[in-house]
Structure formats: C-alpha cells, structure tokens
Write a protein that holds these residues in place. Structure first.
Motif, mmCIF file in Angstrom:
data_model
loop_
_atom_site.group_PDB
_atom_site.id
_atom_site.type_symbol
_atom_site.label_atom_id
_atom_site.label_comp_id
_atom_site.label_asym_id
_atom_site.label_seq_id
_atom_site.Cartn_x
_atom_site.Cartn_y
_atom_site.Cartn_z
ATOM 1 N N ARG A 14 3.668 -6.788 -15.175
ATOM 2 C CA ARG A 14 4.446 -7.912 -14.631
ATOM 3 C C ARG A 14 3.790 -8.474 -13.376
ATOM 4 N NH1 ARG A 14 8.869 -4.451 -15.864
ATOM 5 N NH2 ARG A 14 9.009 -3.839 -13.651
ATOM 6 N N ALA A 15 3.134 -7.599 -12.606
ATOM 7 C CA ALA A 15 2.456 -8.052 -11.380
ATOM 8 C C ALA A 15 1.102 -8.683 -11.679
ATOM 9 C CB ALA A 15 2.286 -6.877 -10.423
ATOM 10 N N GLY A 16 0.672 -8.629 -12.943
ATOM 11 C CA GLY A 16 -0.614 -9.201 -13.317
ATOM 12 C C GLY A 16 -1.793 -8.394 -12.825
ATOM 13 N N VAL A 17 -1.582 -7.094 -12.607
ATOM 14 C CA VAL A 17 -2.638 -6.215 -12.093
ATOM 15 C C VAL A 17 -2.999 -5.193 -13.166
ATOM 16 C CG1 VAL A 17 -3.245 -4.494 -10.347
ATOM 17 C CG2 VAL A 17 -1.884 -6.495 -9.710
ATOM 18 N N ARG A 18 -4.267 -5.098 -13.448
ATOM 19 C CA ARG A 18 -4.742 -4.142 -14.447
ATOM 20 C C ARG A 18 -5.140 -2.846 -13.762
ATOM 21 N NH1 ARG A 18 -9.659 -5.025 -18.844
ATOM 22 N NH2 ARG A 18 -9.462 -2.973 -19.848
ATOM 23 N N ALA B 231 3.328 10.734 0.346
ATOM 24 C CA ALA B 231 4.098 9.806 -0.488
ATOM 25 C C ALA B 231 4.241 8.476 0.234
ATOM 26 C CB ALA B 231 5.466 10.394 -0.805
ATOM 27 N N LEU B 232 3.930 7.386 -0.456
ATOM 28 C CA LEU B 232 3.984 6.054 0.129
ATOM 29 C C LEU B 232 4.789 5.118 -0.775
ATOM 30 C CD1 LEU B 232 0.192 5.780 0.999
ATOM 31 C CD2 LEU B 232 2.035 6.208 2.635
ATOM 32 N N PRO B 233 5.536 4.180 -0.192
ATOM 33 C CA PRO B 233 6.267 3.209 -1.012
ATOM 34 C C PRO B 233 5.300 2.271 -1.728
ATOM 35 C CG PRO B 233 7.099 3.276 1.246
ATOM 36 C CD PRO B 233 5.804 4.022 1.242
ATOM 37 N N LEU B 234 5.727 1.810 -2.905
ATOM 38 C CA LEU B 234 4.970 0.798 -3.636
ATOM 39 C C LEU B 234 5.731 -0.518 -3.518
ATOM 40 C CD1 LEU B 234 2.647 0.050 -5.588
ATOM 41 C CD2 LEU B 234 4.192 0.637 -7.479
ATOM 42 N N LYS B 235 5.105 -1.538 -2.952
ATOM 43 C CA LYS B 235 5.767 -2.830 -2.769
ATOM 44 C C LYS B 235 4.982 -3.908 -3.526
ATOM 45 C CE LYS B 235 3.315 -4.210 1.456
ATOM 46 N NZ LYS B 235 3.437 -4.667 2.849
ATOM 47 N N GLY B 236 5.546 -5.099 -3.547
ATOM 48 C CA GLY B 236 4.835 -6.203 -4.172
ATOM 49 C C GLY B 236 5.026 -6.285 -5.667
ATOM 50 N N VAL B 237 5.942 -5.497 -6.215
ATOM 51 C CA VAL B 237 6.296 -5.592 -7.630
ATOM 52 C C VAL B 237 7.810 -5.660 -7.711
ATOM 53 C CG1 VAL B 237 4.287 -4.305 -8.435
ATOM 54 C CG2 VAL B 237 6.371 -3.069 -7.886
ATOM 55 N N GLU B 238 8.314 -6.095 -8.868
ATOM 56 C CA GLU B 238 9.744 -5.985 -9.080
ATOM 57 C C GLU B 238 10.118 -4.520 -8.924
ATOM 58 O OE1 GLU B 238 11.105 -7.698 -12.725
ATOM 59 O OE2 GLU B 238 9.594 -9.277 -12.643
ATOM 60 N N SER C 121 -5.974 13.333 2.801
ATOM 61 C CA SER C 121 -7.223 12.786 3.345
ATOM 62 C C SER C 121 -7.567 11.413 2.775
ATOM 63 C CB SER C 121 -8.381 13.753 3.062
ATOM 64 O OG SER C 121 -8.641 13.821 1.668
ATOM 65 N N HIS C 122 -6.760 10.944 1.844
ATOM 66 C CA HIS C 122 -7.028 9.635 1.232
ATOM 67 C C HIS C 122 -6.828 8.530 2.269
ATOM 68 C CE1 HIS C 122 -6.677 6.219 -1.530
ATOM 69 N NE2 HIS C 122 -7.196 6.986 -2.471
ATOM 70 N N ARG C 123 -7.545 7.421 2.110
ATOM 71 C CA ARG C 123 -7.453 6.321 3.076
ATOM 72 C C ARG C 123 -6.041 5.734 3.137
ATOM 73 N NH1 ARG C 123 -8.151 1.284 0.393
ATOM 74 N NH2 ARG C 123 -8.639 1.542 -1.841
ATOM 75 N N PHE C 124 -5.291 5.781 2.032
ATOM 76 C CA PHE C 124 -3.916 5.292 2.061
ATOM 77 C C PHE C 124 -3.056 6.156 2.973
ATOM 78 C CE2 PHE C 124 -4.408 3.508 -2.505
ATOM 79 C CZ PHE C 124 -5.017 2.371 -2.002
ATOM 80 N N ALA C 125 -3.270 7.467 2.917
ATOM 81 C CA ALA C 125 -2.496 8.377 3.762
ATOM 82 C C ALA C 125 -2.797 8.123 5.236
ATOM 83 C CB ALA C 125 -2.805 9.826 3.388
ATOM 84 N N ALA C 126 -4.053 7.858 5.548
ATOM 85 C CA ALA C 126 -4.432 7.594 6.936
ATOM 86 C C ALA C 126 -3.760 6.329 7.462
ATOM 87 C CB ALA C 126 -5.944 7.468 7.047
ATOM 88 N N ALA C 127 -3.626 5.324 6.590
ATOM 89 C CA ALA C 127 -2.978 4.079 7.014
ATOM 90 C C ALA C 127 -1.484 4.269 7.178
ATOM 91 C CB ALA C 127 -3.268 2.971 6.005
ATOM 92 N N GLY C 128 -0.896 5.097 6.330
ATOM 93 C CA GLY C 128 0.524 5.421 6.435
ATOM 94 C C GLY C 128 1.459 4.271 6.152
ATOM 95 N N ALA C 129 1.008 3.284 5.378
ATOM 96 C CA ALA C 129 1.832 2.104 5.103
ATOM 97 C C ALA C 129 2.079 1.965 3.612
ATOM 98 C CB ALA C 129 1.132 0.848 5.629
ATOM 99 N N ALA C 130 3.071 1.148 3.296
ATOM 100 C CA ALA C 130 3.335 0.859 1.893
ATOM 101 C C ALA C 130 2.123 0.162 1.279
ATOM 102 C CB ALA C 130 4.574 -0.030 1.761
ATOM 103 N N VAL C 131 1.943 0.371 -0.040
ATOM 104 C CA VAL C 131 0.799 -0.225 -0.735
ATOM 105 C C VAL C 131 1.302 -1.136 -1.845
ATOM 106 C CG1 VAL C 131 -0.777 1.664 -0.200
ATOM 107 C CG2 VAL C 131 0.617 1.786 -2.263
ATOM 108 N N THR C 132 0.454 -2.059 -2.265
ATOM 109 C CA THR C 132 0.773 -2.982 -3.344
ATOM 110 C C THR C 132 -0.081 -2.649 -4.565
ATOM 111 O OG1 THR C 132 -0.933 -4.600 -2.783
ATOM 112 C CG2 THR C 132 1.184 -4.758 -1.595
ATOM 113 N N PRO C 133 0.267 -3.179 -5.719
ATOM 114 C CA PRO C 133 -0.585 -2.971 -6.897
ATOM 115 C C PRO C 133 -2.014 -3.443 -6.671
ATOM 116 C CG PRO C 133 1.551 -3.759 -7.589
ATOM 117 C CD PRO C 133 1.540 -3.825 -6.084
ATOM 118 N N ASP C 134 -2.187 -4.573 -5.940
ATOM 119 C CA ASP C 134 -3.546 -5.041 -5.652
ATOM 120 C C ASP C 134 -4.314 -4.034 -4.803
ATOM 121 O OD1 ASP C 134 -3.581 -7.497 -7.038
ATOM 122 O OD2 ASP C 134 -2.395 -8.435 -5.459
#
Length: 296
Positions: free
Chosen positions: A212-216, A255-262, A173-186
C-alpha cells in the motif's frame, strides 16, 4: 456411498499410501483397496493415480476430498452433540494455532479444558494463519487461533480476541537503534529482512502494508518459527517487522515504531465454522476463553 468408504478414501488421501492408511485404520490392505475401488466404480471415475511408491489424488479425487471431509466432520459433530446432551463431552477437539498468538494462552486454556473435559482427546496443529483458515473451513479443524487474513465467509467466521500495532526489531548496534527514532518503509526498504513464510498472518499484514505504501522489500531470511526469527535479528543478520508483543520475548533487541504507512494492526481471532456446525468441544473451549457458559 457409505461413510466407511469415505473414511477409507480420506485416510488414503491423507497418507498417500494404501498400506499406511490400512495400518492406521486397523483394516486389511485388501479390504481397504476393495472399498476404494467400489467407491470409484460408483462414481465412475478414478480417484487416485497409483504408483508403486505412493498414490496421488486425481482432479475428481481432490473434489471429493473436500466434500468427504465436510461430511465426516458433520457426522462426528452429530455424535458429539448427542453425547453433550447426555451430559458427557466426548470425542476429539482438533485445534490449530499460529505461534505466539496475542490475547490467548493456548497451553493454559487447553489445560483448563482437559481438567473439565477429560474424556475429550485434544489434537493440536501449529501452522500459518492462511492454512489454518482453510482447514477450519474444510472441517479438518474444529477451531483455530490465528491472525485475521481475510473476511468471514459462508464456511468460516471469526471472533475477535485482541489487536496490537507493529514494531520494527533490530540489533542494538544497528544504525536505526543508534538513531532511536521511528522509521518509515522508505527508510528500511533496502535492509535485509527476516520474516515468516507467506502463509503466516504477520507476514501477510506486513507485505500488504508495504504494498500500500508503494515500497518493495525483499525477504532474504524466511523462517517458520518465532524464536528463529529473533535469533537471526539478534545476530544482526537483518531487521524484522512484527507484532509489538514479540519485543517482550527478546528484550536485548531494539524496538522502533514504523510510521508512514496506514496503521498496521495485527488482529488475533478465533477461526470457527458457522455456528450451527461448531462442535460441542469447540463451543466448550470458546466458553472457557470468553468466560461464557455456552461459548460462541
């Protein structure tokens, strides 16, 4: 300095109590105390701070403990090597592992080992990868299965077993699951995170990737168990960044891919002492794992 004195010293250091150590060693408390006092006289320094409830190591005691553990591990390995040459594998296999390691079926491997070597006592310790690396390097464990947390050293070598990418787990039910797309650290920086304690391999890899991505990010829910982590995510209390095979343990989660990082790859390794210091039992276990006769 005698081996018996070092054995007594290490036992007291481990139990932090003379009476419990004496009971474990099956010696008298007075004899154990006398043995440790003799060692302190020889070294001309106190090794313990004694109170009525417990004993703790002095700075000199901590320095001696590291060396005493290596010496005793070497003596044990020498006895086991002689027995192995005589055709019988005896002694103890002290194995460590982090939970849910990819690339090795620890229970199945130990069952096969016991079937082949019934005279070897198996001792298993489960904790975080950083602690496992320290214990193998110190000689307290014969080997361990863990996530890579650092480079090889003079006291520690690694044998690669498997590697896998990361995934983000969230409630359906999380908003990420509804979008169904890869997410970034930001994207997920402001989320509530569920993660392991800081000495676990996946936690260290994820922390490093976000740094490394500069995200806390803030880990609000910290656990020491894979299934507790999955339970918390399953109750929609947070999201988790974990090795990909964890998704198979809870198919109800998204489960969603994590992109935008090494690329974050969780590398599973066997942690071993230098080849010349590996015990016969450790070599035999690695032989079973890799399918070789002598192991690594």
């Amino acid at each position: 300095m005698e081996l018996r004195q070092l054995q007594h010293f290490v036992a007291v250091a481990e139990d932090q109590h003379f009476t419990r150590a004496a009971e474990r060693l099956m010696v008298s408390q007075s004899g154990l105390s006398a043995s440790v006092r003799a060692l302190e006289r020889e070294l001309q320094t106190p090794l313990f701070v004694r109170t009525t409830r417990r004993v703790t190591l002095t700075e000199a005691g901590r320095a001696l403990l590291r060396e005493a553990e290596r010496i005793l591990a070497g003596v044990r390995a020498a006895h086991e090597a002689v027995a192995a040459v005589q055709g019988v594998l005896r002694g103890t296999l002290s194995l460590g592992t982090e939970q849910c390691i990819a690339g090795v079926d620890v229970a199945g491997l130990l069952a096969a080992f016991r079937h082949r070597h019934p005279d070897v006592e198996i001792r298993l310790r489960q904790t975080g990868s950083a602690a496992l690396a320290e214990e193998v390097a110190a000689g307290r464990l014969d080997l361990a299965f863990a996530y890579r947390t650092g480079p090889d050293t003079d006291q520690l070598r690694t044998v690669a077993l498997a590697g896998e990418p990361t995934t983000v787990l969230c409630h359906p039910s999380h908003r990420f699951a509804a979008a169904g797309a890869a997410v970034t650290p930001d994207d997920i920086a402001g989320e509530v995170f569920v993660d392991f304690q800081q000495d676990w391999g996946p936690r260290r890899a994820t922390d490093a990737a976000f740094a490394r991505a500069g995200v806390r990010r803030t880990v609000a829910l910290e656990v020491n168990d894979v299934h507790s982590l999955l339970d918390l995510v399953d109750q929609n209390l947070g999201v988790a960044v974990v090795p990909r095979h964890f998704r198979q343990k809870r198919p109800s989660l998204t489960a969603l891919p994590l992109k935008g990082v090494e690329e974050v790859t969780y590398e599973t390794v066997a942690l071993l002492p230098p080849a010349q210091a590996a015990s016969p039992a450790a070599r035999a276990l690695m032989g079973l794992l890799t399918g070789s006769a002598g192991g690594s």
